[in-house]
Design a protein around this motif. Structure first.
Motif, mmCIF file in Angstrom:
data_model
loop_
_atom_site.group_PDB
_atom_site.id
_atom_site.type_symbol
_atom_site.label_atom_id
_atom_site.label_comp_id
_atom_site.label_asym_id
_atom_site.label_seq_id
_atom_site.Cartn_x
_atom_site.Cartn_y
_atom_site.Cartn_z
ATOM 1 N N ALA A 35 0.843 -1.205 0.000
ATOM 2 C CA ALA A 35 0.000 0.000 0.000
ATOM 3 C C ALA A 35 0.874 1.248 0.000
ATOM 4 O O ALA A 35 2.036 1.213 0.411
ATOM 5 N N ASN A 36 0.292 2.309 -0.457
ATOM 6 C CA ASN A 36 0.858 3.674 -0.467
ATOM 7 C C ASN A 36 1.809 3.935 -1.643
ATOM 8 O O ASN A 36 1.755 4.997 -2.247
ATOM 9 N N PHE A 87 -0.664 7.638 0.246
ATOM 10 C CA PHE A 87 -1.065 7.127 1.566
ATOM 11 C C PHE A 87 -2.572 6.854 1.614
ATOM 12 O O PHE A 87 -3.391 7.725 1.286
ATOM 13 N N ASP A 88 -2.943 5.643 1.986
ATOM 14 C CA ASP A 88 -4.350 5.200 2.094
ATOM 15 C C ASP A 88 -5.092 5.279 0.752
ATOM 16 O O ASP A 88 -6.330 5.329 0.728
ATOM 17 N N HIS A 112 -9.099 1.373 5.476
ATOM 18 C CA HIS A 112 -8.560 2.108 4.327
ATOM 19 C C HIS A 112 -8.607 1.167 3.125
ATOM 20 O O HIS A 112 -8.516 -0.060 3.272
ATOM 21 N N ASP A 122 -6.649 0.762 0.320
ATOM 22 C CA ASP A 122 -5.485 0.483 -0.537
ATOM 23 C C ASP A 122 -5.117 -0.994 -0.619
ATOM 24 O O ASP A 122 -5.018 -1.564 -1.711
ATOM 25 N N ASN A 123 -4.893 -1.656 0.523
ATOM 26 C CA ASN A 123 -4.527 -3.083 0.479
ATOM 27 C C ASN A 123 -5.699 -3.942 0.009
ATOM 28 O O ASN A 123 -5.513 -4.838 -0.829
ATOM 29 N N THR A 172 0.097 -2.060 12.318
ATOM 30 C CA THR A 172 -0.381 -0.872 11.606
ATOM 31 C C THR A 172 -0.799 0.201 12.605
ATOM 32 O O THR A 172 -0.533 1.389 12.390
ATOM 33 N N ARG A 200 0.547 3.977 12.657
ATOM 34 C CA ARG A 200 -0.364 5.109 12.435
ATOM 35 C C ARG A 200 -0.306 6.093 13.597
ATOM 36 O O ARG A 200 -0.513 7.297 13.414
ATOM 37 N N ARG A 242 7.552 7.820 10.224
ATOM 38 C CA ARG A 242 7.673 6.397 10.548
ATOM 39 C C ARG A 242 9.132 5.914 10.503
ATOM 40 O O ARG A 242 9.405 4.759 10.859
ATOM 41 N N GLY A 263 3.259 -0.297 2.789
ATOM 42 C CA GLY A 263 2.155 -0.101 3.730
ATOM 43 C C GLY A 263 2.656 0.578 4.980
ATOM 44 O O GLY A 263 3.395 1.564 4.929
ATOM 45 N N ALA A 264 2.298 0.011 6.128
ATOM 46 C CA ALA A 264 2.713 0.583 7.406
ATOM 47 C C ALA A 264 4.045 -0.014 7.869
ATOM 48 O O ALA A 264 4.478 0.232 8.987
HETATM 49 N N1 HSE Z 1 -2.205 2.929 4.169
HETATM 50 C C1 HSE Z 1 -2.012 2.164 5.366
HETATM 51 C C2 HSE Z 1 -0.950 2.802 6.222
HETATM 52 C C3 HSE Z 1 -1.599 0.774 4.983
HETATM 53 O O1 HSE Z 1 0.077 3.195 5.668
HETATM 54 O O2 HSE Z 1 -1.148 2.925 7.436
HETATM 55 C C4 HSE Z 1 -1.514 -0.153 6.171
HETATM 56 O O3 HSE Z 1 -1.411 -1.456 5.720
#
Ligand code: HSE
Length: 318
Positions: free
Chosen positions: A16-17, A22-23, A132, A134-135, A178, A182, A229, A255-256
């Motif tokens: 993802a992302n 993002f999301d 979200h 994306d995934n 995640t 976040r 992050r 992703g995360a």
């Molecule tokens: N878009 C989400 C994030 C993906 O980056 O927190 C988490 O799998």
């Protein structure tokens, strides 16, 4: 119409992302989970492989719970299920393992009762569960997806991945939830950073749509989540900064996280050099990691046929 013989489905992993989206942006990868679901007299689970170790084997299991939401939505009562699962997707590493379980459960349950729910409805349900799009969008539809979610409904457009696009991931030997990744994000960002991400995400989407791999090095940059992050994955900041000098088209937190993802151009053959760089940078931080050379997966969740006599593992290894 309930299929008494049961159903077998295959779902891809996802990233993802892709940096700035993002999301929003997601891409399916050729790493898979499988679920077989059958009506039964009493509920039983068969979980195969180390990635599913320790997951519940009673009705609190996520796949069972999600399947029941499909039955409830369709007005069908099917409280007892025989569920077999195998997953090659590492858990809690940023490769969409929970999204693949949610999508797999929704897809299998809907198939089991004759597909009363549309794919769009399944996508809304998946996004509501995952929070979200994306995934889950990538796992459901395959390829690359761009999606928006208004809290109730998700709109999505699927993009065919460029033919020469490949993926190298470094999967650190530690888990990162995640929710923790976040929590590291700020509640507010500057207008300047918002414009930075809108412009880069838009350029990345357009570059992927039109096969302009040359624009990816610029387009994958992000100021919305990765800088915040970086401290959760030591070595990440250097990898994002220097991966292009070692042959990547671009690099991102998958992703995360904690998995780090590099997009590559198949024609350049830079994987060996890049793999060495990723392992060296993580190693300097005391982090061991597994690398995988992957490709975008053009298909999302699919039904597999169970033609002959055989077990779940026979079918999925076929
Ligand atoms: N878009 C989400 C994030 C993906 O980056 O927190 C988490 O799998």
């Amino acid at each position: 119409m309930i299929r008494q013989e049961g159903v077998l489905i295959k779902v891809p992993a996802s990233t993802a992302n892709l940096g700035p989206g993002f999301d929003t942006l997601g891409m399916a990868l050729n790493l898979y989970s499988w679920i077989e679901m059958k009506p039964a007299d009493s509920t039983v689970f068969r979980l195969h492989g180390e990635n599913l170790e320790g997951l519940p084997t009673d009705k609190s299991n996520l796949v069972y719970q999600v399947a029941q939401t499909v039955f409830a939505e369709a007005g069908v009562t099917l409280p007892e299920l025989e569920i077999s699962m195998k997953s090659d997707i590492p858990l809690t590493r940023g490769l969409g393992s929970s999204a693949s379980a949610i999508v797999g459960a929704l897809f299998a349950a809907n198939l089991l009762i004759g597909e009363p729910l549309s794919q769009a409805k399944l996508f809304d349900m998946a996004t509501a569960l995952e929070k979200h799009p994306d995934n889950v969008g990538a796992s459901l539809f395959g390829g690359i997806i761009t999606a928006v979610w208004d809290g109730t409904h998700a709109d999505v457009l699927r993009i065919e991945p460029p033919a020469d696009l490949e993926v190298l991931v470094a999967i650190p030997d530690f888990q990162l939830s995640t929710s923790k990744a976040r929590e590291a994000l700020p509640k507010q960002i500057s207008l300047q950073d918002a414009v930075y991400n809108v412009s880069h995400s838009s350029l990345l989407t357009a570059a992927l749509t039109s096969g302009r791999l040359d624009l990816i090095p610029v387009a994958m940059r992000d100021r919305l989540h990765q800088p915040y992050r970086a401290s959760l994955v030591p070595g990440m900041a250097r990898i994002l900064e220097e991966a292009t000098a070692h042959g990547a088209l671009g690099a991102a937190l998958s992703g995360a996280g904690p998995t780090l993802l590099c997009l590559t151009d198949r024609r350049k053959g830079a994987e060996d050099q890049l793999e060495g760089f990723l392992l060296e940078v993580l190693g300097e931080q005391g982090i061991t990691a597994q690398t995988m050379r992957l490709k975008p997966c053009t298909l999302g969740a699919v039904a597999l046929t169970m033609e002959s006599e055989g077990s779940f593992l026979d079918y999925i290894q076929a």
